[in-house]
Design a protein around this motif. Structure first.
Motif, PDB file in Angstrom:
ATOM      1  N   VAL A 200       0.423   6.526   3.428  1.00  0.00           N
ATOM      2  CA  VAL A 200      -1.148   6.265   3.374  1.00  0.00           C
ATOM      3  C   VAL A 200      -2.167   5.448   2.614  1.00  0.00           C
ATOM      4  N   VAL A 201      -2.330   4.547   2.213  1.00  0.00           N
ATOM      5  CA  VAL A 201      -3.089   3.237   1.601  1.00  0.00           C
ATOM      6  C   VAL A 201      -4.664   3.263   1.426  1.00  0.00           C
ATOM      7  N   CYS A 202      -5.576   3.379   0.641  1.00  0.00           N
ATOM      8  CA  CYS A 202      -6.083   4.141   0.118  1.00  0.00           C
ATOM      9  C   CYS A 202      -6.674   2.475  -0.775  1.00  0.00           C
ATOM     10  N   LEU A 203      -7.878   2.022  -0.378  1.00  0.00           N
ATOM     11  CA  LEU A 203      -8.576   0.433  -1.545  1.00  0.00           C
ATOM     12  C   LEU A 203      -9.429   1.232  -2.111  1.00  0.00           C
ATOM     13  N   ALA A 204     -10.472   0.727  -2.152  1.00  0.00           N
ATOM     14  CA  ALA A 204     -11.499   1.664  -3.168  1.00  0.00           C
ATOM     15  C   ALA A 204     -12.515   0.465  -4.294  1.00  0.00           C
ATOM     16  N   VAL A 205     -13.959   0.570  -4.354  1.00  0.00           N
ATOM     17  CA  VAL A 205     -14.574   0.057  -5.474  1.00  0.00           C
ATOM     18  C   VAL A 205     -15.259   0.424  -5.442  1.00  0.00           C
ATOM     19  N   PRO A 206     -15.713   0.491  -6.718  1.00  0.00           N
ATOM     20  CA  PRO A 206     -16.936   1.291  -7.211  1.00  0.00           C
ATOM     21  C   PRO A 206     -18.365   1.312  -6.785  1.00  0.00           C
ATOM     22  N   ALA A 212     -25.926   6.274  -9.723  1.00  0.00           N
ATOM     23  CA  ALA A 212     -25.549   7.101  -9.478  1.00  0.00           C
ATOM     24  C   ALA A 212     -23.548   6.910  -9.673  1.00  0.00           C
ATOM     25  N   SER A 213     -22.833   7.784  -9.167  1.00  0.00           N
ATOM     26  CA  SER A 213     -21.628   7.709  -9.809  1.00  0.00           C
ATOM     27  C   SER A 213     -21.162   6.872  -8.419  1.00  0.00           C
ATOM     28  N   LEU A 214     -20.247   6.380  -7.452  1.00  0.00           N
ATOM     29  CA  LEU A 214     -20.012   6.544  -6.025  1.00  0.00           C
ATOM     30  C   LEU A 214     -18.893   5.390  -5.953  1.00  0.00           C
ATOM     31  N   ALA A 215     -17.866   5.584  -4.942  1.00  0.00           N
ATOM     32  CA  ALA A 215     -16.815   4.742  -4.943  1.00  0.00           C
ATOM     33  C   ALA A 215     -17.093   4.323  -3.500  1.00  0.00           C
ATOM     34  N   VAL A 216     -17.192   3.099  -2.776  1.00  0.00           N
ATOM     35  CA  VAL A 216     -16.484   3.101  -0.973  1.00  0.00           C
ATOM     36  C   VAL A 216     -15.362   2.383  -1.079  1.00  0.00           C
ATOM     37  N   SER A 217     -14.819   3.792   0.515  1.00  0.00           N
ATOM     38  CA  SER A 217     -13.233   2.890   0.283  1.00  0.00           C
ATOM     39  C   SER A 217     -12.992   2.972   1.842  1.00  0.00           C
ATOM     40  N   ILE A 218     -11.514   2.347   1.494  1.00  0.00           N
ATOM     41  CA  ILE A 218     -10.698   2.428   3.504  1.00  0.00           C
ATOM     42  C   ILE A 218      -9.967   2.886   3.349  1.00  0.00           C
ATOM     43  N   SER A 219      -8.882   3.656   4.285  1.00  0.00           N
ATOM     44  CA  SER A 219      -7.562   4.336   3.757  1.00  0.00           C
ATOM     45  C   SER A 219      -7.262   4.747   5.010  1.00  0.00           C
ATOM     46  N   GLY A 220      -6.133   4.484   5.720  1.00  0.00           N
ATOM     47  CA  GLY A 220      -5.386   3.910   6.603  1.00  0.00           C
ATOM     48  C   GLY A 220      -3.973   3.985   6.038  1.00  0.00           C
ATOM     49  N   VAL A 225      -2.225  -0.466   6.769  1.00  0.00           N
ATOM     50  CA  VAL A 225      -2.923  -1.822   5.832  1.00  0.00           C
ATOM     51  C   VAL A 225      -1.641  -1.781   5.329  1.00  0.00           C
ATOM     52  N   ASP A 226      -1.953  -3.636   5.440  1.00  0.00           N
ATOM     53  CA  ASP A 226      -0.656  -4.488   4.691  1.00  0.00           C
ATOM     54  C   ASP A 226      -1.465  -5.614   4.243  1.00  0.00           C
ATOM     55  N   GLU A 227      -0.684  -6.904   3.764  1.00  0.00           N
ATOM     56  CA  GLU A 227      -1.156  -7.649   2.683  1.00  0.00           C
ATOM     57  C   GLU A 227      -2.777  -8.172   3.356  1.00  0.00           C
ATOM     58  N   ARG A 228      -2.762  -8.805   4.622  1.00  0.00           N
ATOM     59  CA  ARG A 228      -4.002  -9.954   5.861  1.00  0.00           C
ATOM     60  C   ARG A 228      -5.022  -8.414   5.122  1.00  0.00           C
ATOM     61  N   VAL A 229      -4.878  -6.845   5.735  1.00  0.00           N
ATOM     62  CA  VAL A 229      -5.757  -6.495   6.025  1.00  0.00           C
ATOM     63  C   VAL A 229      -6.100  -5.761   4.533  1.00  0.00           C
ATOM     64  N   ARG A 230      -5.583  -5.965   3.211  1.00  0.00           N
ATOM     65  CA  ARG A 230      -6.337  -5.797   1.773  1.00  0.00           C
ATOM     66  C   ARG A 230      -7.242  -7.315   1.304  1.00  0.00           C
ATOM     67  N   ALA A 231      -6.045  -8.146   2.056  1.00  0.00           N
ATOM     68  CA  ALA A 231      -7.132  -9.246   1.331  1.00  0.00           C
ATOM     69  C   ALA A 231      -8.677  -9.466   2.064  1.00  0.00           C
ATOM     70  N   ARG A 232      -8.968  -9.063   3.500  1.00  0.00           N
ATOM     71  CA  ARG A 232      -9.763  -8.681   3.763  1.00  0.00           C
ATOM     72  C   ARG A 232     -10.698  -8.099   3.690  1.00  0.00           C
ATOM     73  N   ALA A 233      -9.748  -6.313   2.787  1.00  0.00           N
ATOM     74  CA  ALA A 233     -10.674  -5.592   2.948  1.00  0.00           C
ATOM     75  C   ALA A 233     -11.672  -5.666   1.158  1.00  0.00           C
ATOM     76  N   VAL A 234     -10.809  -6.356   0.957  1.00  0.00           N
ATOM     77  CA  VAL A 234     -11.696  -6.140  -0.979  1.00  0.00           C
ATOM     78  C   VAL A 234     -13.157  -6.803  -0.924  1.00  0.00           C
ATOM     79  N   PRO A 235     -13.103  -7.511  -0.547  1.00  0.00           N
ATOM     80  CA  PRO A 235     -14.304  -8.674  -0.046  1.00  0.00           C
ATOM     81  C   PRO A 235     -15.509  -8.017   0.299  1.00  0.00           C
ATOM     82  N   LEU A 236     -14.695  -7.861   0.981  1.00  0.00           N
ATOM     83  CA  LEU A 236     -16.009  -6.224   2.567  1.00  0.00           C
ATOM     84  C   LEU A 236     -16.254  -4.934   1.917  1.00  0.00           C
ATOM     85  N   LEU A 237     -15.523  -5.228   0.512  1.00  0.00           N
ATOM     86  CA  LEU A 237     -15.395  -3.305   0.309  1.00  0.00           C
ATOM     87  C   LEU A 237     -16.906  -3.582  -0.606  1.00  0.00           C
ATOM     88  N   THR A 238     -16.326  -5.012  -1.273  1.00  0.00           N
ATOM     89  CA  THR A 238     -17.686  -5.035  -2.734  1.00  0.00           C
ATOM     90  C   THR A 238     -18.406  -5.889  -2.370  1.00  0.00           C
TER      91      THR A 238
END
Length: 253
Positions: A200-206, A212-220, A225-238
């Motif tokens: 399982v891979v999880c990416l998160a952004v505070p 409040a102290s919160l973080a948003v993430s995706i997991s799969g 959740v390969d490198e292509r998905v990760r490259a798209r995920a970070v700016p979207l999470l931000t």
């Protein structure tokens, strides 16, 4: 001290000033320090503090300092749960764009608790029960949340909880985790790759909010959740984290 707004009730404003001053000091404060932080006259502080203690919003410690009371805990939990529900459109946006489960989490004491979630449409997907507590050291959301704290506070948390290994990938060294958290602070996002659950891979952004102290993430699954998905995920999470922070700021204004 917050400025009184037109139509506001002065005594309520002052009581909230006291609670916020104590919260800003880490949860405990002496009366003289409350006066300095809030700018209120000592007799006024005495009256307000006595009322807050009687209602359970403050408690007096043996050394005569005042600490946040247990009555605030269910209020905070309810507020976070309600905000988790209101975060659903933003979490749905992540699922729509990335196809993986999206989560909203906070720190409850020393552990991560999930307060919002939208599941992936895939048959094979990650799912975490809302309200479930997990250790912070082995989850991307935990790392994102811990990265907002000073290193010494993080070490204190880790001493209390320990760093049990759930998989061969779990980080079990405080120094190694702190090194990784320094990277999280620098780049703005955290990852766990099979540290709590293998495969399982999880990416998160505070969420960049002082409210409040919160973080948003995706997991799969790691296979998706390969490198292509990760490259798209970070700016979207931000972007989603910034939108959630703006919601919090508006609600508190």
């Amino acid at each position: 001290m917050a400025e009184n707004k037109p139509g506001g009730v002065q005594s309520v404003t002052r009581a909230l000033d006291i609670l916020e001053a104590i919260d800003g000091a880490g949860g405990e404060l002496a009366l003289i320090d409350i006066a300095a932080a809030s700018g209120l006259p000592t007799p006024t502080i005495h009256r307000l503090v006595r009322t807050l203690v009687d209602r359970g919003y403050l408690r007096q410690l043996p050394d005569r300092r005042y600490a946040l009371g247990s009555r605030l805990i269910p209020l905070g939990s309810t507020a976070l749960t309600a905000f988790g529900s209101r975060s659903t459109p933003e979490l749905r946006r992540l699922v729509s764009e990335l196809g993986e489960t999206a989560n909203l989490a906070t720190l409850d004491g020393d552990q991560v608790v999930y307060v919002g979630q939208v599941p992936s449409p895939h048959a094979m997907r990650m799912f975490t029960d809302l309200g479930r507590h997990v250790p912070a050291h082995c989850r991307a959301t935990g790392k994102a949340l811990l990265s907002q704290l000073p290193d010494e506070q993080i070490r204190t948390i880790l001493r209390r909880t320990g760093m049990p290994a759930f998989t061969p990938r779990t980080i079990t060294s405080p120094d190694e985790l702190l090194t990784q958290l320094a990277t999280v602070r620098e780049r703005g996002w955290a990852v766990d790759e099979g540290e709590l659950e293998e495969g399982v891979v999880c990416l998160a952004v505070p969420v960049p909010s002082s409210i409040a102290s919160l973080a948003v993430s995706i997991s799969g699954p790691a296979v998706r959740v390969d490198e292509r998905v990760r490259a798209r995920a970070v700016p979207l999470l931000t972007k989603v984290a910034a939108d959630l922070a703006a919601q919090l700021d508006v609600a508190s204004a």
